[in-house]
Design an enzyme around this catalytic site. Structure first.
Site, mmCIF file in Angstrom:
data_model
loop_
_atom_site.group_PDB
_atom_site.id
_atom_site.type_symbol
_atom_site.label_atom_id
_atom_site.label_comp_id
_atom_site.label_asym_id
_atom_site.label_seq_id
_atom_site.Cartn_x
_atom_site.Cartn_y
_atom_site.Cartn_z
ATOM 1 N N GLY A 211 0.826 -1.201 0.000
ATOM 2 C CA GLY A 211 0.000 0.000 0.000
ATOM 3 C C GLY A 211 0.856 1.243 0.000
ATOM 4 N N GLN B 182 2.912 9.982 1.181
ATOM 5 C CA GLN B 182 4.215 9.298 1.173
ATOM 6 C C GLN B 182 5.049 9.653 -0.049
ATOM 7 O OE1 GLN B 182 2.374 5.228 2.151
ATOM 8 N NE2 GLN B 182 4.381 5.147 3.139
ATOM 9 N N CYS C 212 6.069 -0.099 7.044
ATOM 10 C CA CYS C 212 5.651 1.048 6.232
ATOM 11 C C CYS C 212 6.814 1.429 5.321
ATOM 12 C CB CYS C 212 5.298 2.210 7.152
ATOM 13 S SG CYS C 212 4.802 3.702 6.270
ATOM 14 N N LEU C 213 6.505 1.738 4.060
ATOM 15 C CA LEU C 213 7.564 2.114 3.120
ATOM 16 C C LEU C 213 8.264 3.412 3.545
ATOM 17 C CD1 LEU C 213 5.877 1.240 -0.299
ATOM 18 C CD2 LEU C 213 7.572 -0.088 0.979
ATOM 19 N N HIS D 47 -4.137 1.084 7.799
ATOM 20 C CA HIS D 47 -2.809 1.706 7.819
ATOM 21 C C HIS D 47 -2.743 2.867 6.827
ATOM 22 C CE1 HIS D 47 1.778 1.352 7.808
ATOM 23 N NE2 HIS D 47 1.536 2.114 6.752
ATOM 24 N N GLU D 48 -3.205 2.627 5.597
ATOM 25 C CA GLU D 48 -3.093 3.668 4.557
ATOM 26 C C GLU D 48 -4.013 4.851 4.853
ATOM 27 O OE1 GLU D 48 -0.616 3.533 2.739
ATOM 28 O OE2 GLU D 48 -0.161 1.419 3.070
ATOM 29 N N HIS E 204 -2.538 7.374 7.144
ATOM 30 C CA HIS E 204 -1.596 8.316 6.508
ATOM 31 C C HIS E 204 -2.310 9.591 6.060
ATOM 32 C CE1 HIS E 204 2.291 6.319 6.269
ATOM 33 N NE2 HIS E 204 1.760 5.212 5.792
HETATM 34 NI NI NI Z 1 2.669 3.377 5.634
#
Ligand code: NI
Length: 160
Positions: A46, A51, A89-90, A131-132, A135
């Site tokens: 995701g 991000q 998380c990226l 999670h997304e 953000h």
């Molecule tokens: Ni993330």
């Protein structure tokens, strides 16, 4: 399509709330294409627009590698149950932490034609949705981690 730079934890853009998308312009389509490419390149499941430095309510999710979901202005309609497990998380590469999330989530969002649709999922998809969407409100999973963040290398050693 192009890869975009993934902003990392500590970058102010990840702590700010995102604005709703009013219209899907060619620029938004390009952003979504780039987000998908960037997510796949980084082996993520995701990615949220902040991000890649864009404060808009757009998320892409793909838990299996061949089932991309594009969520514009997503809103959670329903959650239930509970799951506790490692999450990463990226924007915090190489790290993971234990987070408790709903085991089921249903969202309403808009597609690239600004048509509303619903997406529901359990387990990893439910976790990714929650999670997304966090953000988009400037929140990272580290705020919810139980215990310490661990290095992914240690995790893989534990598994051996
Ligand atoms: Ni993330």
């Amino acid at each position: 399509m192009a890869l975009r730079e993934i902003r990392e934890y500590g970058d102010d853009v990840l702590a700010r709330p995102c604005k709703e998308v009013k219209e899907v312009t060619p620029r938004i389509r390009e952003l979504v294409d780039d987000m998908l490419e960037t997510m796949y390149e980084a082996n993520g499941v995701g990615l949220a627009a902040p991000q890649v430095g864009v404060l808009k309510r757009i998320v892409v999710i793909d838990c299996t590698g061949d089932d991309p979901h594009i969520l514009i202005n997503p809103v959670i309609l329903e959650t239930s149950g509970e799951q506790t497990g490692y999450e990463g998380c990226l924007s915090l590469p190489g790290k993971s932490g234990i987070v408790t999330r709903p085991n089921y989530a249903k969202v309403r969002a808009y597609d690239l034609d600004m048509k509303p649709f619903e997406l529901e999922g359990t387990e990893l998809l439910a976790r990714a949705i929650c999670h997304e969407l966090d953000h988009l409100d400037g929140h990272m999973y580290v705020e919810k981690v139980e215990g310490d963040l661990v290095d992914n290398e240690e995790l893989s050693q534990e598994a051996e």
